[in-house]
Design an enzyme around this catalytic site. Structure first.
Site, PDB file in Angstrom:
ATOM      1  N   THR A  47       0.832  -1.211   0.000  1.00 10.05           N
ATOM      2  CA  THR A  47       0.000   0.000   0.000  1.00 10.05           C
ATOM      3  C   THR A  47       0.861   1.254   0.000  1.00 10.05           C
ATOM      4  O   THR A  47       0.554   2.232  -0.681  1.00 10.05           O
ATOM      5  CB  THR A  47      -0.971   0.003   1.197  1.00 10.05           C
ATOM      6  OG1 THR A  47      -1.781  -1.170   1.118  1.00 10.05           O
ATOM      7  CG2 THR A  47      -1.851   1.236   1.212  1.00 10.05           C
ATOM      8  N   CYS A  48       1.950   1.209   0.733  1.00 13.12           N
ATOM      9  CA  CYS A  48       2.841   2.369   0.827  1.00 13.12           C
ATOM     10  C   CYS A  48       3.448   2.709  -0.538  1.00 13.12           C
ATOM     11  O   CYS A  48       3.552   3.883  -0.911  1.00 13.12           O
ATOM     12  CB  CYS A  48       3.940   2.110   1.852  1.00 13.12           C
ATOM     13  SG  CYS A  48       3.312   1.634   3.472  1.00 13.12           S
TER      14      CYS A  48
END
Length: 160
Positions: A47-48
């Site tokens: 996600t990052c």
């Protein structure tokens, strides 16, 4: 208790790499300027890398047009943060900061135990709008979520 609007940014040191490893303190980073500090649980994580950092890269100019600095921080070493920034083509001026020992995450009350995933102690996902060393807005995502700390959400909710 976690950091809230009206609280000062705690004084801790972070690391970054430019011409070598540099130590920077939060007082120097935040005094006399407006900044958004956003934290990710880990560099190179799904996600990052796919959403959180890319959103701030995409909207970096919009923050700067408002006179706001942008800082990314993670509980990773400065070499990982530098490599991640390069792999994501982070623009000059978007600082990639290392909270390698989790001191800032702990001081903010935003440390999480990600040991079950083999990641040890990390930072929760959040974004803070800081004006002259004082937190004016805090957007803290629930564990495992990515909602309120996105660049788009922060831009839409910044004070005018």
């Amino acid at each position: 208790m976690s950091i809230q609007a009206g609280d000062p940014i705690p004084e801790v040191t972070l690391k970054r790499i430019r011409d070598g490893v540099e130590t920077v303190d939060t007082k120097a980073l935040f005094d006399g300027r407006k900044a958004v500090l956003f934290a990710v649980p880990g560099a190179f994580t799904p996600t990052c890398s796919a959403s959180h950092l890319p959103g701030f890269i995409e909207h970096f100019a919009a923050f700067r047009q408002r006179g706001i600095e942008v800082y990314c921080v993670a509980v990773n070493d400065p070499f990982v943060m530098k490599a991640w920034g390069e792999s994501q083509q982070v623009p000059d001026g978007l600082l990639m900061l290392s909270d390698g020992n989790g001191e800032l995450a702990r001081a903010l009350g935003l440390e999480i135990d990600a040991s079950a995933s083999g990641m040890g102690m990390r930072s929760r996902r959040f974004a803070l709008y800081v004006d002259n060393g004082t937190v004016r807005e805090a957007w803290i995502d629930a564990p495992g979520k990515f909602e309120v700390s996105s660049a788009e959400h922060v831009l839409a909710h910044l004070p005018h």
